[in-house]
Design an enzyme around this catalytic site. Structure first.
Site, PDB file in Angstrom:
ATOM      1  CB  CYS A 284      -0.909  -0.092   1.302  1.00 41.52           C
ATOM      2  SG  CYS A 284      -1.750   1.503   1.293  1.00 41.52           S
TER       3      CYS A 284
ATOM      4  CB  CYS B 260      -0.503   2.466   3.959  1.00 35.98           C
ATOM      5  SG  CYS B 260      -1.914   1.961   3.334  1.00 35.98           S
ATOM      6  CG  ASP B 261       3.161   1.248   4.290  1.00 31.64           C
ATOM      7  OD1 ASP B 261       2.630   1.731   5.284  1.00 31.64           O
ATOM      8  OD2 ASP B 261       3.340   0.109   4.132  1.00 31.64           O
TER       9      ASP B 261
END
Ligand code: NAP
Length: 313
Positions: free
Chosen positions: A138, A141-142
């Protein structure tokens, strides 16, 4: 007989449990995994959930679970194997559904499907070992953890190309590794990608192994045409080879799109009265913790509206 059974204990399911208990519903949440939290339990850091920057994914999941426990949510372990309509219901009578699991059956008037989705995995050495230590599924997200670093994206679809473009804003260099000589992604995304200087596409190549010490530091890649192997120095890899909703078992009871996502709007109402969907298994644009917990709240409101004026057997 329950008012509501929630299937799945990720952020959407746990949020639904909190709202259901606060609404005074007689509810049960059925979870397949021994640990609640869904996909975030494997996420080292969740940095985009409002108000808790940098929280560890597992810790956030535990906070969600504690919140549900504090309100007295009832949990049962089990893998759901099917849903059967026992009574159809009407404008004045609530329907009855039997939820079949590998550890027993339960009856309920309404259901929230919150089984989420899972990222497709490469199934290569190093992938499992380095999840959260350089292997991610993701970019939203990261991605921010790769500021000034070198990273790779594997895949050639819309998500892989969008991820590479997104990462190029933080990372010093992004390799996009694709197994063919043309991308599957939309032309407009490709045009944008090819105009970005710090993205290099590595064509006709597959990742054979993810290597590192404590964290990922290199990839073994193979050219599929001449079988030549080489190591690529990277700080991480984003695997973007597709995502699949965990909805196979519900395909005969609710309408899904061609990719298996359950079709419903923000209210979570499916085409089957009394069955709702929340979180990543719903057809929608953005799949994040914040959108999953919002779905959980919305669907419980829909469940309450649905049950108003209906007698329960
Ligand atoms: P996808 O379109 O299925 O693409 C998956 C990519 O991964 C393909 O390029 C595929 O290669 C590659 N791949 C699959 N298995 C692989 C393996 N084992 N090893 C190496 N490469 C592998 O999946 P997605 O990009 O996650 O998109 C999912 C859906 O969401 C799509 O329908 C997409 O159009 C949609 N979406 C739309 C938007 C948008 O409209 N803006 C944004 C994101 C996603 P091949 O090409 O060789 O098969």
């Amino acid at each position: 007989m329950y008012d509501l059974i929630i299937i799945g204990s990720g952020p959407a399911g746990l949020s639904a449990a909190v709202y259901a208990k606060r609404a005074g519903l007689n509810m049960l949440i059925i979870e397949k995994n021994p640990v609640s939290g869904g996909q975030i339990i494997d996420t080292y850091e969740v940095d985009n959930y409002l108000g808790i920057p940098g929280v560890n994914g597992f810790d956030l999941a535990m906070k969600f679970r504690e919140h549900a426990d504090k309100l007295g949510a009832e949990f049962a372990d089990g893998t759901v194997t099917g849903i059967e309509c026992v009574e159809k219901g009407s404008d004045t009578m609530a329907p009855v559904y039997k939820i079949k699991t590998d550890s027993g059956d339960y009856e309920t008037h309404t259901v929230i499907l919150a089984t989420g989705a899972h990222y497709s995995k490469l199934g290569i050495p190093g992938e499992e070992e380095y999840i959260g230590k350089g292997v991610s599924y993701c970019a939203t997200c990261d991605g921010a953890f790769y500021r000034g670093k070198v990273t790779a994206v594997n895949g050639g679809g819309d998500v892989a190309v969008e991820d590479a473009i997104f990462l190029s804003r933080f990372a010093e260099k992004v390799y996009l590794i694709h197994r063919r000589d043309e991308l599957r992604a939309a032309k407009i995304l490709q045009d944008e990608l090819f105009g970005i200087k710090n993205i290099e596409v590595i064509w006709d190549s597959v990742v054979k192994e993810i290597r590192g010490e404590d964290k990922v530091n290199r990839l073994l890649i193979e050219n599929v045409n001449n079988k030549e192997e080489k190591e690529l120095s990277v700080d991480g890899i984003f695997v973007a080879i597709g995502i699949h909703p965990s909805t196979d078992v519900f395909a005969d009871i609710v309408k899904c799109d061609e990719n298996g996502y359950v079709i419903a709007g923000e209210d979570g109402a499916t085409n089957t009265p009394g069955i709702f969907v929340a979180g990543d298994s719903r057809k929608k644009r953005l799949r994040q913790v914040v959108t999953a917990v919002a779905d959980g709240a919305n669907t419980v409101t829909s469940v309450q509206d649905f049950l108003v004026g209906k007698a329960k057997s």
